[in-house]
Design a protein around this motif. Sequence first.
Motif, PDB file in Angstrom:
ATOM      1  N   ARG A 111       0.841  -1.210   0.000  1.00 34.12           N
ATOM      2  CA  ARG A 111       0.000   0.000   0.000  1.00 34.12           C
ATOM      3  C   ARG A 111       0.874   1.258   0.000  1.00 34.12           C
ATOM      4  O   ARG A 111       0.614   2.214  -0.731  1.00 34.12           O
ATOM      5  CB  ARG A 111      -0.918   0.007   1.222  1.00 34.12           C
ATOM      6  CG  ARG A 111      -2.177  -0.775   1.035  1.00 34.12           C
ATOM      7  CD  ARG A 111      -3.157  -0.557   2.201  1.00 34.12           C
ATOM      8  NE  ARG A 111      -3.888  -1.783   2.405  1.00 34.12           N
ATOM      9  CZ  ARG A 111      -3.590  -2.737   3.274  1.00 34.12           C
ATOM     10  NH1 ARG A 111      -2.573  -2.598   4.092  1.00 34.12           N
ATOM     11  NH2 ARG A 111      -4.304  -3.836   3.354  1.00 34.12           N
ATOM     12  N   ALA A 112       1.917   1.241   0.828  1.00 31.22           N
ATOM     13  CA  ALA A 112       2.825   2.388   0.889  1.00 31.22           C
ATOM     14  C   ALA A 112       3.536   2.590  -0.442  1.00 31.22           C
ATOM     15  O   ALA A 112       3.735   3.733  -0.876  1.00 31.22           O
ATOM     16  CB  ALA A 112       3.838   2.201   2.018  1.00 31.22           C
ATOM     17  N   ALA A 116       3.247   5.887  -2.652  1.00 29.00           N
ATOM     18  CA  ALA A 116       4.460   6.634  -2.979  1.00 29.00           C
ATOM     19  C   ALA A 116       4.648   6.776  -4.481  1.00 29.00           C
ATOM     20  O   ALA A 116       5.483   7.550  -4.933  1.00 29.00           O
ATOM     21  CB  ALA A 116       5.680   5.950  -2.363  1.00 29.00           C
ATOM     22  N   GLY A 117       3.867   6.025  -5.254  1.00 36.17           N
ATOM     23  CA  GLY A 117       3.960   6.127  -6.707  1.00 36.17           C
ATOM     24  C   GLY A 117       5.180   5.445  -7.285  1.00 36.17           C
ATOM     25  O   GLY A 117       5.681   5.852  -8.331  1.00 36.17           O
ATOM     26  N   CYS A 118       5.692   4.413  -6.626  1.00 39.91           N
ATOM     27  CA  CYS A 118       6.860   3.688  -7.137  1.00 39.91           C
ATOM     28  C   CYS A 118       6.513   3.054  -8.483  1.00 39.91           C
ATOM     29  O   CYS A 118       5.628   2.213  -8.568  1.00 39.91           O
ATOM     30  CB  CYS A 118       7.292   2.597  -6.164  1.00 39.91           C
ATOM     31  SG  CYS A 118       7.887   3.214  -4.585  1.00 39.91           S
ATOM     32  N   ALA A 119       7.211   3.493  -9.522  1.00 44.52           N
ATOM     33  CA  ALA A 119       6.977   2.954 -10.852  1.00 44.52           C
ATOM     34  C   ALA A 119       8.159   2.114 -11.331  1.00 44.52           C
ATOM     35  O   ALA A 119       8.014   1.305 -12.241  1.00 44.52           O
ATOM     36  CB  ALA A 119       6.707   4.076 -11.842  1.00 44.52           C
ATOM     37  N   ASP A 123      14.746   3.276  -9.517  1.00 43.29           N
ATOM     38  CA  ASP A 123      14.529   4.675  -9.164  1.00 43.29           C
ATOM     39  C   ASP A 123      13.999   4.807  -7.746  1.00 43.29           C
ATOM     40  O   ASP A 123      14.438   5.662  -6.973  1.00 43.29           O
ATOM     41  CB  ASP A 123      13.540   5.341 -10.129  1.00 43.29           C
ATOM     42  CG  ASP A 123      14.142   5.574 -11.500  1.00 43.29           C
ATOM     43  OD1 ASP A 123      15.388   5.576 -11.613  1.00 43.29           O
ATOM     44  OD2 ASP A 123      13.369   5.751 -12.456  1.00 43.29           O
ATOM     45  N   CYS A 124      13.057   3.966  -7.388  1.00 41.59           N
ATOM     46  CA  CYS A 124      12.445   4.032  -6.060  1.00 41.59           C
ATOM     47  C   CYS A 124      13.485   3.762  -4.975  1.00 41.59           C
ATOM     48  O   CYS A 124      13.488   4.424  -3.941  1.00 41.59           O
ATOM     49  CB  CYS A 124      11.303   3.031  -5.961  1.00 41.59           C
ATOM     50  SG  CYS A 124      10.349   3.173  -4.434  1.00 41.59           S
ATOM     51  N   CYS A 130      11.168   5.964  -0.438  1.00 42.01           N
ATOM     52  CA  CYS A 130      10.861   4.612  -0.907  1.00 42.01           C
ATOM     53  C   CYS A 130      10.457   3.720   0.281  1.00 42.01           C
ATOM     54  O   CYS A 130      11.233   3.543   1.219  1.00 42.01           O
ATOM     55  CB  CYS A 130      12.051   3.997  -1.628  1.00 42.01           C
ATOM     56  SG  CYS A 130      11.696   2.325  -2.223  1.00 42.01           S
ATOM     57  N   PRO A 131       9.271   3.141   0.243  1.00 40.73           N
ATOM     58  CA  PRO A 131       8.803   2.316   1.353  1.00 40.73           C
ATOM     59  C   PRO A 131       9.240   0.857   1.273  1.00 40.73           C
ATOM     60  O   PRO A 131       8.998   0.096   2.207  1.00 40.73           O
ATOM     61  CB  PRO A 131       7.278   2.416   1.227  1.00 40.73           C
ATOM     62  CG  PRO A 131       7.054   2.549  -0.245  1.00 40.73           C
ATOM     63  CD  PRO A 131       8.218   3.367  -0.751  1.00 40.73           C
TER      64      PRO A 131
END
Length: 170
Positions: A111-112, A116-119, A123-124, A130-131
């Motif tokens: 969910r985190a 956070a929008g990790c694509a 990069d994340c 970064c979760p």
Amino acid sequence: MSGLRSGEVASAAGVNRQTLRYYERRGLLAEPNRTPGGHRLYPAEAVTALRVIKAAQRLGFSLAEVAELLDTGRYRHRGHGGSELAQRAAAKLAEVQARIADLGVVADTLRAALDAGCADLIDCASQPHCPLPFDDVPTAMVSGHDGPGCSPDNPVIQVHDPRRRSRVFT
């Protein structure tokens, strides 16, 4: 001779014939009587035994654990000691609750990551927000010349996992 044929037992218990024979080979089911023509004839209790086996599997018991539970029950029915079912069920419940807790952590982390929008993982991983649990991943240290059996052609990799003992691979 009376009894149920393989197909009848399998159908009544909701399993296929191969499962029936597999459980027989594993010792979960007693070997049935046979007709003069060689057909298996199971007692009606075989259906109940199969349903018990499948129910125990749905509760998370492995076939080895089911076999132990069945053996314990058979031993108890012959007039020996008490049942271990309560102890084993409590242990399985603790195991399931631990898995649920672990899955809760996984769900929260996912969910985190979505929030956070990790694509992209690379990069994340380089972002402070970064979760993903990169800090919990075991780290590897490669040493070339300073340990037993080490040489430039045969480096030693030592994996450090904060949750476990370190392991050395050559």
